[in-house]
Design an enzyme around this catalytic site. Structure first.
Site, PDB file in Angstrom:
ATOM      1  N   ASP A   1      -7.133  -1.479  -4.498  1.00  0.00           N
ATOM      2  CA  ASP A   1      -8.174  -1.044  -3.562  1.00  0.00           C
ATOM      3  C   ASP A   1      -9.116  -0.047  -4.228  1.00  0.00           C
ATOM      4  OD1 ASP A   1      -6.965  -2.588  -1.554  1.00  0.00           O
ATOM      5  OD2 ASP A   1      -5.768  -0.900  -0.836  1.00  0.00           O
TER       6      ASP A   1
ATOM      7  N   ASP B   1       0.853  -1.188   0.000  1.00  0.00           N
ATOM      8  CA  ASP B   1       0.000   0.000   0.000  1.00  0.00           C
ATOM      9  C   ASP B   1       0.884   1.231   0.000  1.00  0.00           C
ATOM     10  OD1 ASP B   1      -2.462  -1.343   0.028  1.00  0.00           O
ATOM     11  OD2 ASP B   1      -2.494  -1.464   2.215  1.00  0.00           O
TER      12      ASP B   1
END
Length: 165
Positions: A133, A116
């Site tokens: 995401d 991330d």
């Protein structure tokens, strides 16, 4: 027909971009690097997430892979059965599958860790996220929109049928 092809190609391109960007981030930055991309809007913050959304089930990689696989199978089944009947449903499902596969690839090939690196500059408490995401969130939002529209259409049909009885 073009819309369906475009949705499938878009999902594939997003999956490839997601993986290429994660490879670039992993090889170019140190874990924990943090800097502003767009002041007040978007930050770069490189982390490894061993959980799902908001770190839920952190450390339960096998369970997360299983849950993702079940969701992917359900989405693919739904795509085959109903997806071709509605463009919005097709787009939504393609995006969810693309994002789910992007994060599943991380979990399987990166030791249970999802890369991330994006963080809202205006809401730093919000979890750090990635391109996969984004695809999942957009796909789920389109899915909700599909259900709202479908419910409204069903309501209108029932009302029309009740008025003609």
């Amino acid at each position: 027909m073009i819309s369906y092809i475009l949705a499938g190609v878009t999902a594939l391109v997003l999956l490839i971009i997601d993986q290429l960007v994660k490879i670039a981030v992993n090889s170019s930055f140190a874990l924990g690097d943090n800097f502003t991309l767009i002041k007040g809007l978007l930050n770069f913050h490189y982390i490894h997430n061993t959980g799902g959304a908001w770190g839920v089930l952190s450390g339960y990689t096998g369970l997360l892979i299983f849950i993702t696989a079940v969701i992917m199978i359900a989405c693919i089944t739904w795509l085959i059965v109903r997806g071709r009947k509605n463009k919005l449903l097709f787009w939504a499902t393609c995006l969810i599958i693309s994002g789910g596969l992007g994060n599943m690839i991380d979990r399987i090939f990166r030791g249970g860790k999802v890369i991330d690196f994006l963080q809202f500059g205006f809401w730093e408490e919000f979890p750090v996220f990635n391109i996969a995401d984004c695809a999942i969130v957009i796909g789920c939002s389109l899915l909700v929109l599909y259900f709202v529209i479908d419910t409204i259409n069903d309501f209108k049909k029932r009302k029309l049928n009740n008025g003609n009885s």
